[in-house]
Design a protein around this motif. Sequence first.
Motif, PDB file in Angstrom:
ATOM      1  N   ALA A  64     -64.410  17.726 -13.732  1.00 43.92           N
ATOM      2  CA  ALA A  64     -64.436  17.229 -15.106  1.00 43.92           C
ATOM      3  C   ALA A  64     -63.204  17.693 -15.874  1.00 43.92           C
ATOM      4  O   ALA A  64     -62.647  16.932 -16.681  1.00 43.92           O
ATOM      5  CB  ALA A  64     -65.710  17.706 -15.809  1.00 43.92           C
ATOM      6  N   ASN A  67     -60.388  15.535 -14.742  1.00 41.81           N
ATOM      7  CA  ASN A  67     -60.540  14.204 -15.338  1.00 41.81           C
ATOM      8  C   ASN A  67     -60.094  14.194 -16.799  1.00 41.81           C
ATOM      9  O   ASN A  67     -59.422  13.255 -17.246  1.00 41.81           O
ATOM     10  CB  ASN A  67     -62.003  13.758 -15.241  1.00 41.81           C
ATOM     11  CG  ASN A  67     -62.453  13.506 -13.823  1.00 41.81           C
ATOM     12  OD1 ASN A  67     -61.634  13.294 -12.922  1.00 41.81           O
ATOM     13  ND2 ASN A  67     -63.746  13.548 -13.589  1.00 41.81           N
ATOM     14  N   SER A  68     -60.465  15.236 -17.545  1.00 44.61           N
ATOM     15  CA  SER A  68     -60.074  15.305 -18.949  1.00 44.61           C
ATOM     16  C   SER A  68     -58.560  15.374 -19.103  1.00 44.61           C
ATOM     17  O   SER A  68     -57.975  14.717 -19.972  1.00 44.61           O
ATOM     18  CB  SER A  68     -60.718  16.521 -19.619  1.00 44.61           C
ATOM     19  OG  SER A  68     -62.096  16.322 -19.820  1.00 44.61           O
ATOM     20  N   VAL A  71     -57.049  11.856 -18.185  1.00 44.42           N
ATOM     21  CA  VAL A  71     -57.308  10.884 -19.245  1.00 44.42           C
ATOM     22  C   VAL A  71     -56.491  11.201 -20.489  1.00 44.42           C
ATOM     23  O   VAL A  71     -55.916  10.307 -21.120  1.00 44.42           O
ATOM     24  CB  VAL A  71     -58.817  10.841 -19.577  1.00 44.42           C
ATOM     25  CG1 VAL A  71     -59.073  10.010 -20.833  1.00 44.42           C
ATOM     26  CG2 VAL A  71     -59.592  10.263 -18.409  1.00 44.42           C
ATOM     27  N   LEU A 133     -63.540   6.284 -15.739  1.00 44.93           N
ATOM     28  CA  LEU A 133     -62.542   7.041 -16.479  1.00 44.93           C
ATOM     29  C   LEU A 133     -61.492   6.116 -17.089  1.00 44.93           C
ATOM     30  O   LEU A 133     -60.962   6.397 -18.171  1.00 44.93           O
ATOM     31  CB  LEU A 133     -61.859   8.055 -15.558  1.00 44.93           C
ATOM     32  CG  LEU A 133     -62.695   9.264 -15.132  1.00 44.93           C
ATOM     33  CD1 LEU A 133     -61.911  10.111 -14.148  1.00 44.93           C
ATOM     34  CD2 LEU A 133     -63.092  10.102 -16.346  1.00 44.93           C
ATOM     35  N   HIS A 140     -59.796   5.883 -25.562  1.00 43.28           N
ATOM     36  CA  HIS A 140     -58.968   6.902 -26.190  1.00 43.28           C
ATOM     37  C   HIS A 140     -57.676   6.300 -26.749  1.00 43.28           C
ATOM     38  O   HIS A 140     -57.179   6.747 -27.787  1.00 43.28           O
ATOM     39  CB  HIS A 140     -58.646   8.008 -25.187  1.00 43.28           C
ATOM     40  CG  HIS A 140     -59.827   8.862 -24.858  1.00 43.28           C
ATOM     41  ND1 HIS A 140     -59.721  10.070 -24.202  1.00 43.28           N
ATOM     42  CD2 HIS A 140     -61.147   8.696 -25.096  1.00 43.28           C
ATOM     43  CE1 HIS A 140     -60.918  10.612 -24.049  1.00 43.28           C
ATOM     44  NE2 HIS A 140     -61.807   9.776 -24.582  1.00 43.28           N
ATOM     45  N   SER A 201     -57.858  13.571 -27.604  1.00 46.76           N
ATOM     46  CA  SER A 201     -58.441  13.044 -26.365  1.00 46.76           C
ATOM     47  C   SER A 201     -59.127  14.151 -25.568  1.00 46.76           C
ATOM     48  O   SER A 201     -60.190  13.937 -24.975  1.00 46.76           O
ATOM     49  CB  SER A 201     -57.348  12.386 -25.524  1.00 46.76           C
ATOM     50  OG  SER A 201     -57.853  11.915 -24.300  1.00 46.76           O
ATOM     51  N   TRP A 202     -58.532  15.327 -25.552  1.00 50.17           N
ATOM     52  CA  TRP A 202     -59.084  16.457 -24.808  1.00 50.17           C
ATOM     53  C   TRP A 202     -60.469  16.838 -25.321  1.00 50.17           C
ATOM     54  O   TRP A 202     -61.352  17.190 -24.544  1.00 50.17           O
ATOM     55  CB  TRP A 202     -58.116  17.620 -24.918  1.00 50.17           C
ATOM     56  CG  TRP A 202     -58.605  18.930 -24.398  1.00 50.17           C
ATOM     57  CD1 TRP A 202     -58.993  20.011 -25.112  1.00 50.17           C
ATOM     58  CD2 TRP A 202     -58.756  19.296 -23.019  1.00 50.17           C
ATOM     59  NE1 TRP A 202     -59.371  21.027 -24.288  1.00 50.17           N
ATOM     60  CE2 TRP A 202     -59.240  20.622 -22.997  1.00 50.17           C
ATOM     61  CE3 TRP A 202     -58.534  18.632 -21.815  1.00 50.17           C
ATOM     62  CZ2 TRP A 202     -59.500  21.289 -21.811  1.00 50.17           C
ATOM     63  CZ3 TRP A 202     -58.802  19.303 -20.630  1.00 50.17           C
ATOM     64  CH2 TRP A 202     -59.277  20.616 -20.633  1.00 50.17           C
ATOM     65  N   SER A 208     -66.146   9.029 -24.496  1.00 51.64           N
ATOM     66  CA  SER A 208     -66.225   9.411 -23.081  1.00 51.64           C
ATOM     67  C   SER A 208     -67.662   9.341 -22.572  1.00 51.64           C
ATOM     68  O   SER A 208     -67.913   8.906 -21.440  1.00 51.64           O
ATOM     69  CB  SER A 208     -65.670  10.820 -22.891  1.00 51.64           C
ATOM     70  OG  SER A 208     -64.312  10.891 -23.261  1.00 51.64           O
ATOM     71  N   THR A 212     -68.274   6.419 -19.528  1.00 50.09           N
ATOM     72  CA  THR A 212     -68.191   6.963 -18.173  1.00 50.09           C
ATOM     73  C   THR A 212     -69.586   7.017 -17.564  1.00 50.09           C
ATOM     74  O   THR A 212     -70.594   7.035 -18.269  1.00 50.09           O
ATOM     75  CB  THR A 212     -67.577   8.374 -18.173  1.00 50.09           C
ATOM     76  OG1 THR A 212     -68.335   9.240 -19.041  1.00 50.09           O
ATOM     77  CG2 THR A 212     -66.135   8.341 -18.632  1.00 50.09           C
ATOM     78  N   ASP A 215     -67.944   9.814 -12.803  1.00 49.20           N
ATOM     79  CA  ASP A 215     -66.784  10.667 -13.064  1.00 49.20           C
ATOM     80  C   ASP A 215     -66.680  10.868 -14.569  1.00 49.20           C
ATOM     81  O   ASP A 215     -66.333   9.935 -15.304  1.00 49.20           O
ATOM     82  CB  ASP A 215     -65.501  10.016 -12.527  1.00 49.20           C
ATOM     83  CG  ASP A 215     -65.519   9.903 -11.019  1.00 49.20           C
ATOM     84  OD1 ASP A 215     -66.079  10.808 -10.377  1.00 49.20           O
ATOM     85  OD2 ASP A 215     -64.975   8.918 -10.491  1.00 49.20           O
ATOM     86  N   THR A 217     -65.713  13.352 -18.174  1.00 48.19           N
ATOM     87  CA  THR A 217     -64.750  14.309 -18.719  1.00 48.19           C
ATOM     88  C   THR A 217     -65.456  15.635 -19.012  1.00 48.19           C
ATOM     89  O   THR A 217     -66.687  15.724 -18.975  1.00 48.19           O
ATOM     90  CB  THR A 217     -64.098  13.763 -19.997  1.00 48.19           C
ATOM     91  OG1 THR A 217     -65.120  13.502 -20.971  1.00 48.19           O
ATOM     92  CG2 THR A 217     -63.329  12.483 -19.711  1.00 48.19           C
TER      93      THR A 217
END
Length: 263
Positions: A64, A67-68, A71, A133, A140, A201-202, A208, A212, A215, A217
């Motif tokens: 995760a 993935n974060s 993305v 994702l 995002h 975004s983080w 998210s 999703t 997969d 975040t």
Amino acid sequence: MKRFSGQSIASLLYALAIYGFIFLPVVVLVLFSFQDGRFPIPPFKGFSLRWYEAVLADRRLMEALTNSLVVAVVSSAMSVLLGFLAAYGIARFKLPAKGLQRGLLTAPLTVSYLIIGMGLLITFNWLGIPKSLASAGIGHVVINMPLCFAIIYSQMGDHQANIERAARDLGAREWQVVTLITAPMLWPALFASFFLSMTFSWDEFIISFLLTRFDVTLPVEIWNLLRSGLNPKTNAVGSLVFGISVVLVLVLELVVFRKAKRS
């Protein structure tokens, strides 16, 4: 010795109360991420890194986290690119209803992320696009591109237009003007847009979560952990998320804003 008036003391106490209200939850989160006990509740039962080790050993959390990061980086880069092109087009060309177009580009800044996420979910279902994702990354971009556009557009002045015009008079093509003249002059705004988009975004959860499936975040995975109750691992991973956000903000301040001030 300097004497403090009652008004100064009151102002100081008010400031301390405000900062305490803001940062006390973060301090508690970080403090109990180092607790040796199984439950992140008072009293503090000794210093330990066992929960950070557990987080780093957790395959789902590490996936995760990756993935974060992916993305955040990809969607931020796309947001900056699209925001820059939109700002350049509106600032440098005579377009019909420029004020309306500018308002439409910044309109998502005033809309709840929940509404945007639900709209994207319905649209993707209608188009047959599965949750993934990539879908979250598109979401995002939708929320971050208006911010990038607003920052970059605000920095496009007449002096830059004069330099661009001089480059064209000397034989530069339009793509050369954009890549070799405009973009370097706007690099503080471009980097600021990128790092702010990375930060948003983080930390973003709603879009998210809606877009999703398997997969996910890191914020979504943290929410899955919280559903099972109190867990010191959530404190540790939350502290890591907070730390990365702080690093991004510090990089933004040190690398971008201070150099822009010197310029």
